[in-house]
Design a protein around this motif. Structure first.
Motif, PDB file in Angstrom:
ATOM      1  N   LEU A  99      51.747  42.599   2.853  1.00  0.00           N
ATOM      2  CA  LEU A  99      50.834  43.330   1.977  1.00  0.00           C
ATOM      3  C   LEU A  99      51.122  43.028   0.520  1.00  0.00           C
ATOM      4  CD1 LEU A  99      50.791  46.777   3.819  1.00  0.00           C
ATOM      5  CD2 LEU A  99      48.998  45.041   3.818  1.00  0.00           C
ATOM      6  N   ALA A 100      52.400  42.964   0.173  1.00  0.00           N
ATOM      7  CA  ALA A 100      52.764  42.633  -1.203  1.00  0.00           C
ATOM      8  C   ALA A 100      52.285  41.235  -1.564  1.00  0.00           C
ATOM      9  CB  ALA A 100      54.271  42.758  -1.388  1.00  0.00           C
ATOM     10  N   GLU A 101      52.456  40.298  -0.662  1.00  0.00           N
ATOM     11  CA  GLU A 101      52.044  38.912  -0.924  1.00  0.00           C
ATOM     12  C   GLU A 101      50.530  38.789  -1.027  1.00  0.00           C
ATOM     13  OE1 GLU A 101      55.750  36.536   1.251  1.00  0.00           O
ATOM     14  OE2 GLU A 101      53.910  36.976   2.378  1.00  0.00           O
ATOM     15  N   ALA A 102      49.803  39.637  -0.332  1.00  0.00           N
ATOM     16  CA  ALA A 102      48.338  39.560  -0.345  1.00  0.00           C
ATOM     17  C   ALA A 102      47.735  40.111  -1.625  1.00  0.00           C
ATOM     18  CB  ALA A 102      47.764  40.312   0.855  1.00  0.00           C
ATOM     19  N   GLY A 103      48.546  40.725  -2.482  1.00  0.00           N
ATOM     20  CA  GLY A 103      48.053  41.183  -3.773  1.00  0.00           C
ATOM     21  C   GLY A 103      47.489  42.573  -3.797  1.00  0.00           C
ATOM     22  N   VAL A 104      47.835  43.435  -2.827  1.00  0.00           N
ATOM     23  CA  VAL A 104      47.326  44.807  -2.859  1.00  0.00           C
ATOM     24  C   VAL A 104      47.854  45.511  -4.104  1.00  0.00           C
ATOM     25  CG1 VAL A 104      47.195  44.845  -0.353  1.00  0.00           C
ATOM     26  CG2 VAL A 104      49.186  45.833  -1.487  1.00  0.00           C
TER      27      VAL A 104
END
Length: 843
Positions: A99-104
């Motif tokens: 989730l962090a890597e996906a830019g949320v």
């Protein structure tokens, strides 16, 4: 520190792509949604780590979704709002990293230990404390901050004055619900699904037992409820008229509930609150029209009102007539004809409308409502004859006086279509333009968005000298303002023009298009983050106590009446906990227990609002241990209770070793695991944190609902709250009877909040040996409406079992014969295929 005044975000619920598009076009500043992980990367039951398992987006689609949102200036918040079990921590860590890597833009988290883990995995990813954390005070907000939260979602039971007091006492960001369904139970404190369906509301598996009908028993006799049998089903929250006050108070975000709702609901509610916030921020009066309010009621409503936000009125929070969508009331039945129904209309009705006749007699056969789509409307004097399709409505089940509701209006779809089927952006974000043009130099256009991001583009050819009309600001504004088809509109334009230059319109248009595209590309970029796995570090930091000599088992009795206290004193358990309705009887009862030579504790309420913080001083003044049920109280006791033994209760929702150890480190001697854990999970948790740290409940009635709404006030008085209800809770015993015929006691606490208890006590007899083998030595026995004789017998039977004089089977049989409705294994039940804990290293 004074709060910085900010314009509140409008946050919309999103269950899928249609709702996402509707929220963006209607002007949402943020949306919230769940993410479903790849196969094998979710919870132990295969679901995602969010509370709406039937909706959400796949993890693989998330980067594209976030790019699309950011291009439109909308933040995407992901719900991670369930309790996480020990055997799921590995999967949870992988999901958090993804989730962090996906830019949320933020995670909405319930589990305190998981919130801290997420913050350690990615410190620059904001954590928002979910409403499931049951935050109702500044102290509760500060506890969430201790675990990494920068924002908290407040409980929906708070009034505007409560919210203002919290805002004045903390600078953490505050978010509050303003529209949508209300749970009758405090979020994070409902165990009805666990008790009656083997499911967990804290795990996103709510069975909505609050929306079922119940009979009310008062002192053992059934009370006629009239048409209010759905006495735990509240109306929906509608706080549009409270928006100006929320803006004044300084709330950071206004949240709309409804991830299961359709795109029309999302579009209409978002647009309404968008306009209300914009008007309040500009100092304008609310301009909502009667038609707009009717549309909000039509699209989905169980009856709209501000409810607790406007102050407590127990007569209006739960009407109790129906548990489902009603829409707009359009009239009243006045009779039937051979082919239709005669209705006195208050609102215009047209062919195609979907109507329902609200029967006054809810005990009618099948409990079915009559209704259907209107086929024809015929004038009949002062009345109207409504005709339906053949067989759609049984006139024998429609009675004079029945209210008539429009549940579906086909014209509503047409009114909302521009938002849900928009081809080009409807809601646009302001940009500021700056043009630099000097004859002989390449012209440059800079666009700056609302967040301060700026791009500059140039043309390949220099600005030539004008032969006729020179380039001026009016021409620039006209051409550069043509941002249709983009997510922007021009707010300001500044220009530096040197010399009389000329630029073709086509070149200006190209410059504008290139600048808008470059700005969109910049906005789409994901934040630069480097999340790293931290679970192993967190586990290694948890020093498990070295095994010692097994402690002798101890029984702790919790009583709720002076008569039960008498019986407990005679049975002499290892300690007594007092959980009384009113405070005046506590001090003499504490002294009685002390005089008997027994340790004594007092139980705190599960909820403390800003005006109830003095209760902390009172509890400390008693010189007894405290059974801590409120996260806000636990935070408030930091540094204040050095000589007081503190025990954390189930309501702190410790479901894994990360949360358990973190709460214990805040000064708790022991902790009762959440009722979301089954018996084997409690055994495993004891193995991870040390059995001496736990105090499971071996006998007790599961607290299925814990609610601000008071059924004593609603049905045993004409009052609105504790100031004028006459306190019937002090003189009457109340129980609810469900459709299976089981009765469930209702009790009030010192804050007038009600708890509905499972009528059958939950017993752990079959699991006590396993708990003892895991070095658990402390067991609590909790009583609700038991007689003094039953209290004494339950204590005696457990003592006999722990002494080896009674088998587990004999214990359960004996307890079962003691109780009128028998006993249950309840939430302790372990599925036969549950498996063993092997996902974590040995500590």
């Amino acid at each position: 520190m004074p709060r910085a005044r900010v314009k509140p975000e409008v946050m919309s619920p999103v269950g899928g792509q249609a709702q996402l598009r509707a929220a963006v076009e209607a002007g949402a500043d943020a949306v919230f949604f769940g993410v479903n992980p790849a196969r094998g990367e979710g919870r132990a039951d295969g679901a995602g780590f969010h509370a709406r398992a039937k909706v959400g987006f796949d993890l693989e689609a998330l980067p594209d979704i976030m790019r699309g949102l950011h291009a439109r200036g909308v933040q995407g918040f992901v719900t991670f709002n369930v309790l996480v079990f020990d055997r799921e921590l590995r999967q949870a860590e992988r999901q958090l990293i993804a989730l962090a890597e996906a830019g949320v833009d933020a995670l909405i988290v319930q589990d305190h230990g998981v919130a801290r883990l997420a913050h350690e995995i990615c410190p620059d990813l904001p954590i928002h404390g979910s409403t499931q954390m049951s935050i109702t005070s500044a102290e509760g907000a500060e506890l969430a901050r201790r675990f990494g939260a920068s924002r908290v979602v407040l409980g929906r039971e708070l009034s505007l004055r409560d919210i203002e007091r919290i805002a004045a006492a903390t600078d953490i960001e505050l978010e509050t619900f303003v529209h949508g369904a209300l749970c009758v139970s405090y979020s994070g404190q409902c165990f009805s699904s666990e008790a009656w369906g083997g499911r967990s509301a804290n795990r996103g598996q709510c069975a909505q037992a609050c929306r079922l009908p119940y009979d009310l028993l008062v002192d053992g006799h059934e009370r006629d409820l009239g048409d209010a049998r759905y006495l735990l089903s509240p109306g929906d929250l509608y706080a549009l008229h409270q928006v100006p006050e929320l803006v004044r108070i300084g709330v950071d975000c206004l949240k709309i509930e409804g991830r299961y709702k359709d795109a029309e609901f999302v579009a209409l509610t978002t647009a309404a609150y968008r306009k209300a916030v914009d008007e309040a921020w500009a100092g304008l009066s609310l301009s909502v029209t009667a038609e707009e309010e009717r549309d909000l009621e039509q699209v989905y409503s169980r009856g709209l009102g501000p409810h607790f936000m406007a102050g407590t009125n127990h007569q209006t929070v739960v009407r109790g007539r129906a548990p489902r969508h009603r829409g707009v009331r359009v009239g009243t039945v006045r009779g039937v004809t051979e082919r239709g129904v005669l209705v006195e209309l208050d609102e215009a009705v047209k062919p195609g409308d979907g109507l329902v006749f609200d029967p006054a007699n809810w005990r009618a056969p099948e409990g079915r409502e009559e209704g259907g789509f209107v086929y024809q409307v015929n004038p009949a004097g002062t009345l109207s004859e409504l005709r339906f399709g053949r067989g759609a409505v049984d006139p024998r089940r429609v009675r004079e006086g029945d209210p008539v509701w429009r549940t579906h209006d086909p014209t509503l779809a047409a009114r909302v279509r521009p938002l849900v089927e928009a081809a080009d952006p409807v809601h646009t974000r302001a940009v500021d333009a700056h043009f630099v043009g000097e004859v002989g130099q390449v012209p440059a256009l800079s666009l700056t968005d609302e967040a301060g991001r700026c791009v500059t583009v140039t043309l390949p050819e220099p600005l030539s000298a004008a032969r006729n009309r020179a380039l001026d600001e009016a021409t620039l504004r006209e051409q550069l303002g043509k941002l249709g088809g983009t997510p922007y509109h021009l707010r300001t334009l500044t220009a530096e023009l040197t010399g009389a230059g000329f630029l073709p319109v086509s070149a200006l248009n190209a410059l504008r298009r290139d600048a808008a595209a470059a700005l969109t590309a910049l906005r789409e970029q994901a934040p630069a983050r480097q999340p790293q796995g931290r679970l192993d570090d967190a586990l290694r930091a948890l020093a498990r106590p070295a095994p010692g000599a097994a402690a002798a088992p101890r029984l702790h009795a919790l009583v709720r009446t002076p008569e039960q206290l008498d019986a407990a004193l005679a049975a002499r358990p290892d300690s007594i906990t007092l959980d009384y309705l009113e405070l005046y009887g506590l001090k003499p009862s504490v002294e009685r227990v002390k005089a008997a030579g027994l340790p004594v504790r007092v139980a705190s309420p599960r909820i403390l609002k800003p005006t109830e913080q003095n209760l902390q001083k009172f509890l400390l003044s008693l010189g007894a241990g405290i059974l801590v049920r409120s996260g806000g109280l636990l935070e408030g006791l930091q540094g204040q209770a050095a000589d007081t033994e503190l025990t954390g209760d189930f309501s702190l929702n410790a479901a894994n070793l990360l949360t358990t150890r973190a709460l214990l480190d805040l000064g708790l001697a022991r902790l009762t695991p959440t009722y979301d854990l089954n018996a084997q999970q409690i055994t495993e948790l004891a193995g991870l944190v040390g059995g001496a740290a736990l105090e499971p409940v071996a006998y007790g009635h599961l607290p299925v609902f814990h609610t601000e709404h008071c059924v004593f006030c609603r049905f045993l008085s004409e009052g609105t709250d504790y100031t004028n209800c006459g306190h019937p809770c002090e003189s009457h015993r109340v129980a609810l009877r469900d459709e299976r015929g089981r009765t469930h006691p209702v009790m009030a606490d010192v804050g007038c909040r009600n708890t509905v208890f499972e009528g059958r006590p939950q017993v752990a007899g079959a699991h006590l040996d396993a708990w003892r083998a895991a070095d658990v030595a402390d067991f609590r026995l909790e009583f609700v409406h038991e007689t003094p004789e039953q209290v004494g017998e339950v204590i005696r039977l457990h003592r006999a079992f722990l002494a080896g004089d009674l088998s587990a089977a004999d214990l359960e049989r004996a307890l079962d014969t003691q109780m009128d409705q028998g006993v249950t294994e309840g939430s302790l039940f372990v599925p036969h295929d549950f498996g063993t804990l092997d996902a974590l290293p040995v500590l």
